[in-house]
Write an enzyme that holds these catalytic residues in place. Structure first.
Site, PDB file in Angstrom:
ATOM      1  N   HIS A  20      -3.696   7.018   3.013  1.00  0.00           N
ATOM      2  CA  HIS A  20      -4.067   5.747   2.383  1.00  0.00           C
ATOM      3  C   HIS A  20      -5.445   5.308   2.869  1.00  0.00           C
ATOM      4  CE1 HIS A  20      -4.217   1.650   1.160  1.00  0.00           C
ATOM      5  NE2 HIS A  20      -3.908   1.151   2.327  1.00  0.00           N
ATOM      6  N   CYS A  73       0.807  -1.225   0.000  1.00  0.00           N
ATOM      7  CA  CYS A  73       0.000   0.000   0.000  1.00  0.00           C
ATOM      8  C   CYS A  73       0.841   1.277   0.000  1.00  0.00           C
ATOM      9  CB  CYS A  73      -0.940  -0.002   1.203  1.00  0.00           C
ATOM     10  SG  CYS A  73      -2.030  -1.444   1.255  1.00  0.00           S
ATOM     11  N   ASN A 111     -10.229  -0.274  -0.030  1.00  0.00           N
ATOM     12  CA  ASN A 111      -8.770  -0.203  -0.003  1.00  0.00           C
ATOM     13  C   ASN A 111      -8.218  -0.792  -1.294  1.00  0.00           C
ATOM     14  OD1 ASN A 111      -6.029  -0.626   0.403  1.00  0.00           O
ATOM     15  ND2 ASN A 111      -6.244  -1.514   2.429  1.00  0.00           N
TER      16      ASN A 111
END
Length: 322
Positions: A249, A115, A279
């Site tokens: 994020h 990520c 996500n």
């Protein structure tokens, strides 16, 4: 770490999402869950999921939009960095597949920093620029974490969505500071895929869906992001009042809220798209950046903090001036 000499700026942004939207109510028909259960714990109501599309096509679409936004042709790109965790092809790399679709002929590399991939790619791009080896650099973050999940496990599968985001960088003065950190610990967030057996190695005959120690990842994300932001503010001599927006994020709305409370900043400084995206791993910050820019949120001179965290465990935070 650089000495605050600015050397690069964003020339263009782009993003692309799969057509298929999966709502929480739809997930409730295949999992022991509900819209209320998911929304209260994550802030997610729906997500985009790859079906018959190819990730490289989604990545190329995002890249093409970023190139168009920058006013550049593929032949003007000197270096291409592609952030990706999982794709259909172990080889050739995703950057090669995307390059073929775009008509790029410049050097290209894939990175897997989960990520945090976008911030790591920014750091690589800056180093490449400072070495005098590139002028215009393309970054594409394209991920399909829904393909990593065990869709019988509601603790992980409800969190993720697929997508691609891209930026074009060129000479300028956007990048103020970057901080990369790692806390190696594979047990907190991992996935293992089937290995092909050989006469010398007996590959395991099962795939392991994504495994995550949710509470520990939550604490890591909040602690690391908050500490990195404070460290970069001190390094750059900026105060909280100088920061226009924080692009965190999009892993879980509760994580973003906890970071915001720790930094004691107002909610409006934290734009979010997790409610209908989920996500999307390294694509998350890139997609959010593109959507915020295209909505007219940013003004010239705005100071923006980008921060991401994920498997490894890895994290990255950048301060940029729009």
């Amino acid at each position: 770490m650089q000495d605050n000499t600015f050397c690069m700026r964003f020339l263009g942004t782009g993003s692309a999402l799969p057509e298929r939207v999966v709502t929480n109510d739809e997930l409730a028909t295949i999992l022991d869950t509900s819209d209320k259960w998911i929304t209260q714990r994550t802030g997610i109501r729906s997500r985009h999921v790859l079906t018959d599309e190819h990730l490289e096509d989604l990545a190329a679409l995002a890249a093409g939009r970023a190139l168009e936004d920058a006013g550049l042709d593929p032949g003007e790109i000197d270096y291409f960095i592609c952030s990706n965790v999982v794709d259909d092809y172990p080889t050739p790399s995703l950057c090669s597949l995307v390059s073929e679709r775009l008509g790029l002929t410049c050097p290209c590399i894939d990175i897997n920093c989960a990520c945090a991939g976008f911030v790591y790619a920014l750091d690589i791009a800056e180093c490449r620029y400072e070495a005098g080896k590139a002028r215009n650099i393309l970054i594409v973050c394209a991920d399909a974490p829904t393909r990593m999940c065990d869709w019988r496990d509601r603790s992980t599968s409800v969190l993720f969505g697929d997508g691609a985001g891209a930026v074009v960088l060129g000479p300028g003065d956007n990048i103020r500071a970057i901080k990369l950190t790692s806390k190696p610990d594979m047990q907190k967030l991992w996935q293992r895929s089937r290995q092909m057996p050989t006469p010398f190695y007996k590959g395991e005959d099962v795939d392991t869906g994504l495994q995550m120690a949710g509470g520990e990842v939550f604490r890591y994300a909040v602690d690391t992001c908050s500490a990195d932001v404070q460290a970069l503010l001190a390094e750059t001599g900026l105060g909280k009042e100088d920061i226009s927006y924080y692009l965190i994020h999009q892993a879980n709305q509760r994580i973003t809220d906890a970071i915001r409370r720790f930094l004691d900043e107002p909610e409006w400084k934290f734009p979010s798209n997790i409610s209908d995206h989920g996500n999307s791993s390294s694509a998350s910050c890139t997609i959010l950046l593109d959507e915020c820019r295209r909505s007219g949120l940013f003004e010239r001179g705005d100071i923006i903090v980008l921060s991401a965290f994920g498997a490894g465990l890895l994290s990255g935070t950048a301060v940029v001036q729009w």
